[in-house]
Motif scaffolding. Structure first.
Motif, PDB file in Angstrom:
ATOM      1  N   THR A  67      13.521   0.500 -52.360  1.00 58.47           N
ATOM      2  CA  THR A  67      12.196   0.953 -51.393  1.00 58.47           C
ATOM      3  C   THR A  67      12.493   2.457 -51.066  1.00 58.47           C
ATOM      4  OG1 THR A  67      12.212  -1.262 -50.235  1.00 58.47           O
ATOM      5  CG2 THR A  67      11.115   0.825 -49.141  1.00 58.47           C
ATOM      6  N   SER A  85      16.201   6.254 -49.720  1.00 62.80           N
ATOM      7  CA  SER A  85      15.964   4.888 -50.411  1.00 62.80           C
ATOM      8  C   SER A  85      16.866   3.884 -50.031  1.00 62.80           C
ATOM      9  CB  SER A  85      15.350   5.174 -51.631  1.00 62.80           C
ATOM     10  OG  SER A  85      16.758   5.369 -52.446  1.00 62.80           O
ATOM     11  N   TRP A  86      16.466   2.590 -50.041  1.00 59.91           N
ATOM     12  CA  TRP A  86      17.207   1.685 -49.723  1.00 59.91           C
ATOM     13  C   TRP A  86      17.075   0.239 -50.634  1.00 59.91           C
ATOM     14  CZ3 TRP A  86      14.047   3.732 -46.425  1.00 59.91           C
ATOM     15  CH2 TRP A  86      12.753   2.837 -45.996  1.00 59.91           C
ATOM     16  N   GLU A  99      16.618  -3.665 -50.595  1.00 63.22           N
ATOM     17  CA  GLU A  99      16.188  -4.880 -49.617  1.00 63.22           C
ATOM     18  C   GLU A  99      15.617  -5.964 -50.588  1.00 63.22           C
ATOM     19  OE1 GLU A  99      13.236  -4.123 -46.796  1.00 63.22           O
ATOM     20  OE2 GLU A  99      12.214  -2.646 -48.063  1.00 63.22           O
ATOM     21  N   SER A 109      20.941  -6.857 -46.620  1.00 66.75           N
ATOM     22  CA  SER A 109      20.150  -5.580 -46.769  1.00 66.75           C
ATOM     23  C   SER A 109      20.694  -4.644 -45.800  1.00 66.75           C
ATOM     24  CB  SER A 109      18.687  -5.644 -46.731  1.00 66.75           C
ATOM     25  OG  SER A 109      18.210  -6.559 -47.645  1.00 66.75           O
ATOM     26  N   ARG A 143      20.090  -0.792 -43.668  1.00 66.45           N
ATOM     27  CA  ARG A 143      19.576   0.494 -43.511  1.00 66.45           C
ATOM     28  C   ARG A 143      20.544   1.478 -42.685  1.00 66.45           C
ATOM     29  NH1 ARG A 143      13.693  -0.290 -43.076  1.00 66.45           N
ATOM     30  NH2 ARG A 143      13.495   1.987 -42.590  1.00 66.45           N
ATOM     31  N   ARG A 177      20.586   5.072 -40.560  1.00 69.97           N
ATOM     32  CA  ARG A 177      19.408   5.733 -39.843  1.00 69.97           C
ATOM     33  C   ARG A 177      20.311   6.870 -38.918  1.00 69.97           C
ATOM     34  NH1 ARG A 177      16.748   0.911 -39.174  1.00 69.97           N
ATOM     35  NH2 ARG A 177      14.668   0.786 -39.682  1.00 69.97           N
ATOM     36  N   ASP A 182      15.379   7.524 -41.445  1.00 72.35           N
ATOM     37  CA  ASP A 182      16.500   6.900 -42.382  1.00 72.35           C
ATOM     38  C   ASP A 182      17.350   8.119 -43.250  1.00 72.35           C
ATOM     39  OD1 ASP A 182      15.611   4.235 -42.991  1.00 72.35           O
ATOM     40  OD2 ASP A 182      13.473   4.817 -42.983  1.00 72.35           O
TER      41      ASP A 182
END
Length: 323
Positions: free
Chosen positions: A81, A181-182, A184, A289, A291, A293, A299
């Motif tokens: 993403t 970006s990540w 998921e 997934s 994330r 931060r 992010d």
């Protein structure tokens, strides 16, 4: 399967201790690369992964459709993403990136390269602008510490994907800026971004949705890697979350859900299939997934990579084991 073909194509190179790993052997394929400039200590570190230059075709000018129009991707299938202010969120499915490894794109006026190295499970997005020019990245077919060596079409310099750093050629030592970006699951992206965009299926004859590296992330040793294995009894192909030169074992995050350490917040939720487990990517086991931060909730660029790759490229890196 590609994984089996790669093994067969490179076994003689491994047995010969990296035979042919020198500029004289490569110059016929890379006549514009300046091999007199490099940061690599020994040419034997670089091996052929099997395919020749552009044998794995990087993509440029990808096409997109609305998330609501996509019906082929499984709910837990992994996507990368990218959310850039002023542009619709975009999902780059690993069902395509596993076969192409690099997507050159422009989002919100920013030229980016979305990259995925299956052998290291490394998914990074780079800003392609460097020194007043925009680079276009391709797949060299070479590996170093089992990680993809990219190249830019403008200077034919070679780049280490895990580092975003040029290691051979005119641009040696230059680094590309990371874009957050990540990875998921597709359903996670779609639920959050119903009007978002997803990369459309490329016009190549590939078995998209199939995993050509079936069972790889359950292997005991990585492919074409002769370096040290990770310390602390950590399995070579276990996943770690890398932020800078720190690595958090994914299993630790899976057990806690949220960690706040070293100035970052890392969260884990179920819902993403491993791209490197089942032959059908949508049916891979759930690895969850991540994330990452900062203290302001923004992010941060990070990677979810195999432990051996972190140890290879950050040998003095810090393992965040929670002791």
């Amino acid at each position: 399967m590609i994984f089996r073909a790669l093994k067969a194509a490179t076994i003689m190179v491994v047995l010969a201790g990296g035979a042919g790993a020198n500029p004289d052997f490569w110059k016929h394929e890379w006549p514009e690369t300046d091999f007199s400039v490099t940061s690599v200590a020994s040419w034997s570190e670089i091996l052929s992964g099997g395919p020749a230059k552009d044998g794995i075709p990087a993509l440029s000018d990808p096409q997109f459709i609305r998330a609501g129009e996509e019906s082929r991707i499984g709910d837990r299938e992994p996507v990368i993403t990218v959310e850039i202010e002023g542009a619709a969120p975009r999902a780059y499915p690993l069902r395509y990136l596993t076969w192409h490894e690099i997507v050159n794109d422009t989002v919100g006026g920013m030229p980016i390269a979305v990259t995925f190295c299956p052998l290291c499970n490394s998914a990074l997005t780079f800003d392609r602008r460097l020194g007043g020019r925009v680079l276009t990245l391709g797949v060299s077919g070479k590996l170093r510490n089992s990680d993809m060596v990219m190249y830019d079409r403008e200077t034919q310099s070679w780049w280490q994907q895990a580092l975003g750093r040029a290691i051979v050629g005119e641009l040696t030592g230059a680094e590309l800026a990371l874009v957050p970006s990540w990875m998921e699951g597709w359903d996670q992206f779609r639920a959050r971004n119903p009007e978002g965009l997803v990369m459309a299926e490329p016009a190549y004859n590939r078995r998209y949705g199939r995993n050509p590296y079936a069972g790889y992330d359950s292997s005991k040793r990585p492919f074409l890697y002769n370096g040290e294995l990770p310390p602390h009894g950590i399995a070579a192909l276990s996943r770690v979350v890398r932020v800078g030169d720190r690595a958090w074992p994914l299993q630790r995050l899976r057990e806690t859900g949220v960690l706040r350490e070293a100035g970052v917040e890392i969260s884990w939720v179920a819902g993403q299939a491993s791209a490197l487990d089942s032959g059908n990517m949508a049916k891979g086991r759930d690895v969850g997934s991540i994330r990452v931060r900062d203290a302001q909730g923004r992010d941060l660029a990070h990677d979810v990579m195999f432990a051996f790759a972190f140890h290879a490229f950050w040998p003095e890196g810090r393992w965040m084991l929670g002791e």
